[in-house]
Design a protein around this motif. Structure first.
Motif, PDB file in Angstrom:
ATOM      1  N   ASN A   1     -49.683 -93.495  63.881  1.00  0.00           N
ATOM      2  CA  ASN A   1     -48.514 -92.854  64.255  1.00  0.00           C
ATOM      3  C   ASN A   1     -47.300 -93.276  64.855  1.00  0.00           C
TER       4      ASN A   1
ATOM      5  N   ARG B   1     -47.303 -96.865  68.160  1.00  0.00           N
ATOM      6  CA  ARG B   1     -48.444 -96.345  69.027  1.00  0.00           C
ATOM      7  C   ARG B   1     -49.530 -97.086  68.732  1.00  0.00           C
TER       8      ARG B   1
ATOM      9  N   TYR C   1     -47.224 -91.520  73.186  1.00  0.00           N
ATOM     10  CA  TYR C   1     -47.785 -91.460  72.088  1.00  0.00           C
ATOM     11  C   TYR C   1     -46.963 -90.727  70.795  1.00  0.00           C
ATOM     12  N   ASP C   2     -47.199 -91.033  69.644  1.00  0.00           N
ATOM     13  CA  ASP C   2     -46.635 -90.381  68.442  1.00  0.00           C
ATOM     14  C   ASP C   2     -45.098 -90.607  68.545  1.00  0.00           C
TER      15      ASP C   2
ATOM     16  N   LYS D   1     -52.347 -75.149  62.834  1.00  0.00           N
ATOM     17  CA  LYS D   1     -51.084 -75.658  63.501  1.00  0.00           C
ATOM     18  C   LYS D   1     -50.405 -76.511  62.857  1.00  0.00           C
TER      19      LYS D   1
ATOM     20  N   TYR E   1     -55.814 -82.863  59.114  1.00  0.00           N
ATOM     21  CA  TYR E   1     -54.366 -83.264  59.317  1.00  0.00           C
ATOM     22  C   TYR E   1     -54.025 -83.567  57.838  1.00  0.00           C
TER      23      TYR E   1
ATOM     24  N   VAL F   1     -60.778 -90.927  64.765  1.00  0.00           N
ATOM     25  CA  VAL F   1     -60.573 -89.357  64.435  1.00  0.00           C
ATOM     26  C   VAL F   1     -60.676 -89.122  62.896  1.00  0.00           C
TER      27      VAL F   1
ATOM     28  N   VAL G   1     -57.588 -87.879  58.995  1.00  0.00           N
ATOM     29  CA  VAL G   1     -56.119 -87.446  59.610  1.00  0.00           C
ATOM     30  C   VAL G   1     -55.101 -88.308  58.447  1.00  0.00           C
TER      31      VAL G   1
ATOM     32  N   PHE H   1     -50.908 -88.457  59.238  1.00  0.00           N
ATOM     33  CA  PHE H   1     -50.047 -87.848  60.203  1.00  0.00           C
ATOM     34  C   PHE H   1     -48.599 -88.621  60.185  1.00  0.00           C
TER      35      PHE H   1
ATOM     36  N   ASP I   1     -56.306 -91.520  63.060  1.00  0.00           N
ATOM     37  CA  ASP I   1     -56.008 -92.196  64.304  1.00  0.00           C
ATOM     38  C   ASP I   1     -56.255 -93.802  64.511  1.00  0.00           C
TER      39      ASP I   1
HETATM   40  C1  BMA Z   1     -52.712 -84.452  67.638  1.00  0.00           C
HETATM   41  C2  BMA Z   1     -52.213 -86.129  68.310  1.00  0.00           C
HETATM   42  C3  BMA Z   1     -51.970 -86.863  67.357  1.00  0.00           C
HETATM   43  C4  BMA Z   1     -53.259 -87.221  66.513  1.00  0.00           C
HETATM   44  C5  BMA Z   1     -53.950 -86.040  66.025  1.00  0.00           C
HETATM   45  C6  BMA Z   1     -55.302 -86.174  65.436  1.00  0.00           C
HETATM   46  O1  BMA Z   1     -52.952 -83.509  68.513  1.00  0.00           O
HETATM   47  O2  BMA Z   1     -52.894 -86.376  69.387  1.00  0.00           O
HETATM   48  O3  BMA Z   1     -51.590 -88.006  67.986  1.00  0.00           O
HETATM   49  O4  BMA Z   1     -53.177 -88.043  65.150  1.00  0.00           O
HETATM   50  O5  BMA Z   1     -54.052 -85.252  67.148  1.00  0.00           O
HETATM   51  O6  BMA Z   1     -56.310 -86.579  66.319  1.00  0.00           O
END
Ligand code: BMA
Length: 334
Positions: free
Chosen positions: A50, A65, A109-110, A218, A248, A284, A287, A289, A310
């Motif tokens: 990210n 990050r 982060y991000d 979301k 994601y 995680v 994902v 992202f 992640d």
């Molecule tokens: C989101 C953020 C991102 C992360 C994603 C998946 O809420 O925290 O940083 O990549 O969740 O864990």
């Protein structure tokens, strides 16, 4: 090759690039050497993902990050000649000059990096009694001058536009909660001075499950929007809640150039969803992202950096014409 869709921006002839693999019809394809940044590029890093990169000097620079082996989330500067091979500073970025109330480091982060006027602005998810949007600027990726947080907690995915719109600075963000937020719409806000933000407008809500399930729980803005003759091209992530947790993916939208809270088209299909091993397995799982896009205005080529599971950073490529055509062809707006 000249593109039909004009990108209003600079030429970046040396952006990292690989041609579309033979037989691939998708609007975006992955770098064959992914992950472009491994989790252990730093001796003390648990994961590097990210992250945000921009053209800088003869090459590229970025804000990364890097979660360390204590699993603390922090931001590091990095440099690259070719966009593929990165040197990331082992020390975390120490932001300077903020009111001590705001400048006390908790976590970050991000990040996103926006080139605006003659500076590089960093926006990131900044710990201040919960997550909110931190802001700073730099000219050299060595000294970072911190500004006020843009919003009250809780907020994430603050993405600054690369120019003033209607005479004001403009930012997308995603109001949230303290945890692994199970909701989220994208909003637009304006500021006369990069300190006071207001005139908040709603941009997009999650899509109906029946219409486009990958973005039904979301959504959040990804890289800095790309100004094109068809509108602002926004890549955004969307989340599906599956029986096995959050998934994601990311897709695209076109926003009105003068009133970016008005969405002109929004892809019903995803551009990239977690499908490879490095996107599906990691700290995680599942994902993809995106936080940065490099664009070559001359040829319409776009290179997107995105966090994978992640854990590591991936790179994927596409042409602006194909992504705009895809956005319109799979549009879910009436
Ligand atoms: C989101 C953020 C991102 C992360 C994603 C998946 O809420 O925290 O940083 O990549 O969740 O864990």
């Amino acid at each position: 090759m000249t593109s039909k869709t004009k990108i209003f921006g600079t030429s970046v002839p040396n952006l990292p690039w690989e041609n579309r693999p033979e037989g691939c019809k998708a609007p975006m394809w992955r770098y064959s050497g992914n992950p472009v940044i491994p989790r252990n590029l730093l001796e003390d890093s648990n994961s590097i993902f990210n992250s945000a990169v921009v053209p800088f000097g003869e090459g590229f620079a970025g804000v990364f990050r890097c979660d360390d082996k204590n699993r603390r989330m922090a931001l590091h500067a990095g440099f690259s000649k070719d966009g593929f091979n990165w040197d990331i500073e082992p020390g975390i970025i120490r932001f300077e000059g903020a009111d001590p109330e705001v400048g006390e480091w908790v976590y970050g982060y991000d990040p996103r990096v926006t080139i605006l006027e003659d500076k590089y602005f960093v926006t990131w998810c900044n710990g201040y009694h919960g997550p909110t949007i931190g802001m700073a600027w730099t000219t050299d990726f060595k000294t970072f001058h911190q500004l006020e947080n843009a919003f009250l907690p809780y907020n994430r995915n603050g993405v600054l536009f690369p120019e003033k719109i209607g005479g004001r600075y403009a930012m997308l963000s995603r109001p949230s909660d303290t945890g692994h937020t199970s909701f989220g719409d994208i909003f637009y806000s304006e500021s006369p001075d990069l300190e006071f933000w207001g005139r908040h407008r709603h941009v997009m809500a999650p899509a109906a499950f029946e219409l486009s399930a990958w973005q039904c729980m979301k959504i959040g803005a990804g890289p800095v929007p790309i100004k094109t003759s068809e509108g602002w091209l926004l890549l955004f992530h969307g989340v599906l809640r599956s029986c096995n947790g959050y998934v994601y993916s990311f897709g695209s939208a076109l926003l009105d150039l003068e009133q970016p809270w008005k969405v002109l088209a929004r892809s019903g299909q995803y551009l990239i969803s977690p499908q490879t091993l490095y996107e599906c397995a990691g700290d995680v799982p599942n994902v993809a992202f995106p936080c940065a896009a490099l664009c070559d205005a001359e040829t319409g080529r776009i290179a997107v950096y995105y966090g994978c599971a992640d854990t590591v950073t991936g790179l994927c490529f596409g042409y602006v014409d194909d992504i705009v055509e895809f956005t319109k062809r799979t549009n879910i707006l009436k």
